[in-house]
Design a protein around this motif. Structure first.
Motif, PDB file in Angstrom:
ATOM      1  N   SER A  43       0.827  -1.202   0.000  1.00  0.00           N
ATOM      2  CA  SER A  43       0.000   0.000   0.000  1.00  0.00           C
ATOM      3  C   SER A  43       0.859   1.249   0.000  1.00  0.00           C
ATOM      4  CB  SER A  43      -0.900  -0.008   1.243  1.00  0.00           C
ATOM      5  OG  SER A  43      -1.495   1.257   1.424  1.00  0.00           O
ATOM      6  N   GLN A 342      -4.764   4.757   2.470  1.00  0.00           N
ATOM      7  CA  GLN A 342      -5.166   5.252   1.163  1.00  0.00           C
ATOM      8  C   GLN A 342      -4.099   6.179   0.602  1.00  0.00           C
ATOM      9  OE1 GLN A 342      -9.050   7.058   1.296  1.00  0.00           O
ATOM     10  NE2 GLN A 342     -10.029   5.258   2.206  1.00  0.00           N
ATOM     11  N   GLU A 343      -4.153   6.378  -0.708  1.00  0.00           N
ATOM     12  CA  GLU A 343      -3.241   7.314  -1.351  1.00  0.00           C
ATOM     13  C   GLU A 343      -3.526   8.735  -0.857  1.00  0.00           C
ATOM     14  OE1 GLU A 343      -0.764   7.461  -3.388  1.00  0.00           O
ATOM     15  OE2 GLU A 343      -0.623   5.583  -4.505  1.00  0.00           O
ATOM     16  N   THR A 388      -9.191  11.468   9.105  1.00  0.00           N
ATOM     17  CA  THR A 388      -7.845  11.386   8.546  1.00  0.00           C
ATOM     18  C   THR A 388      -6.845  10.994   9.634  1.00  0.00           C
ATOM     19  OG1 THR A 388      -7.429  13.741   8.898  1.00  0.00           O
ATOM     20  CG2 THR A 388      -8.360  13.086   6.777  1.00  0.00           C
TER      21      THR A 388
END
Length: 407
Positions: A43, A342-343, A388
């Protein structure tokens, strides 16, 4: 800002070398970790993923020279604290680099790294040079004592700069003055008022020769660098960075000619092939390091960048690079937070680099960039109310290696 005097730097170097003299390179112990890393990238935000290179052993007479660089954001993001540093040490220990370059480090954090590895009985040794000596972002509220002529009463919490570390003995300190300190300005966005930067930064590359047990027949010179930051419409900062990069590359020519392996790593505040987010046109800033065969547009340097084989991860190269040596690589900075696993969202930026002065095989060079996150006591990532993840720094932990001759 008052600069540290040459006498202080000599005293610091003498103290460092005195500590090394007892053990020197004999302090280096054998490592069980395999230095040949698989090509599984995992990832984009998985901090345990390996560097992208083949798993084949290095040919006889060569070594995969491993380097880490990390803009710690020790003041603005960590206010001088050390609570997040064990995560950095964990990643250093997992990779076992020969060289460690850190930027934006509070002096208290430098002391923490030194003491931590001393207590671990590990072979890493560190050195420090200041970029600021009157900085209030590391926990001090008043740095007036650092502005007089008496250095005996200085508050170290006001000191902020670059660190070089090596898995071996450090010697021959070389603090290279990069200039670019006049007319330090910043601008929030195009059209905003131009402000003077305060306190003013002093720009220097901290370099040391490292005696590595893994490389007994060679001298490796490692340099930790932080070029001028900030942006402005008239490209004042851009010109300063270009001059700083050229000066640094020129100052290292003699070391390369003398047969040293020179590794330069840090925060260059410049895109690989263009200007920056304000000036998306070609700039000569990075030309001083990239070789003529680098694409697009080449350069006039002698260095290989660790992520030169990664043609796709940095999305904004124009035109697309198809050469073996690309002015590209993964993004290393994102100002916007994102969900762990996540990116990162948005455009992103590549400002951090690892440059090698030589390699036996350009195809052997590889690198990987990933963010380190603030973690709870149970190891889970700290999540903010918006979902986040909380990062240790806005920069990535960037690690790379290149195959070099052992003699």
């Amino acid at each position: 800002m008052r600069r540290l005097t040459a006498a202080f730097m000599v005293a610091l170097a003498v103290a460092l070398m005195a500590g090394l003299a007892q053990g020197g390179t004999d302090l280096l112990r054998a490592r069980g970790a395999d230095s040949r890393l698989s090509a599984d990238r995992g990832s984009a935000s998985d901090a345990s993923r390996p560097v992208t290179r083949t798993a084949a052993a290095d040919p006889v007479g060569t070594l995969g020279l491993k380097t880490v660089t990390y803009n710690l954001c020790g003041g603005q993001c960590n206010t001088g604290g050390t609570g997040n540093l064990p995560e950095v040490v964990k990643k250093i220990d997992e990779f076992q680099p020969h060289l460690v370059m850190l930027q934006e480090v509070c002096y208290s954090q430098y002391e923490w790294f030194t003491e931590t590895y001393k207590q671990k009985g590990d072979a890493y040794h560190f050195a420090f040079t200041p970029m600021l000596t009157d900085y209030r972002g590391c926990g001090a509220t008043d740095c007036a004592v650092n502005e007089d002529s008496d250095q005996t009463n200085d508050d170290k919490r006001c000191t902020f700069g670059q660190v070089v570390g090596a898995r071996g003995a450090l010697g021959n300190p070389d603090v290279i003055d990069l200039g670019g300190e006049r007319h330090q300005i910043k601008q929030g966005k195009p059209g905003d008022p131009v402000e003077q930067v305060s306190p003013k930064r002093k720009f220097a590359a901290l370099c040391y020769d490292a005696a590595l047990t893994d490389l007994p027949g060679r001298v490796v010179k490692g340099c930790s660098v932080h070029l001028r930051a900030f942006h402005d419409e008239k490209l004042v900062n851009q010109r300063a960075r270009t001059a700083q990069a050229a000066r640094l590359a020129s100052e290292l020519d003699g070391d390369i000619a003398a047969g040293k392996i020179v590794v330069v790593a840090g925060d260059f505040n410049s895109w690989p092939d263009q200007g920056n987010s304000w000036a998306e046109h070609r700039t000569p800033a990075m030309d001083a390091f990239y070789r003529p065969d680098a694409r697009p547009n080449g350069g006039w340097g002698v260095f290989y960048e660790a992520d030169q084989a990664d043609k796709d991860a940095w999305k904004y190269v124009e035109p697309a690079c198809t050469a073996a040596n690309c002015r590209a690589g993964e993004r290393t900075v994102s100002s916007r937070d994102f969900v762990y696993g996540q990116e990162p969202v948005g455009k992103g930026t590549k400002y951090d680099y690892i440059f090698y002065s030589e390699t036996t095989a350009p195809s052997s060079i590889s690198a990987d960039a990933f963010y380190l996150f603030v973690r709870n006591a149970d190891g889970t990532v700290v999540t903010k109310p918006d979902g986040t993840a909380k990062r240790i720094s806005d920069h990535t932990f960037y690690r790379g290696q290149a195959q070099v001759r052992t003699s």
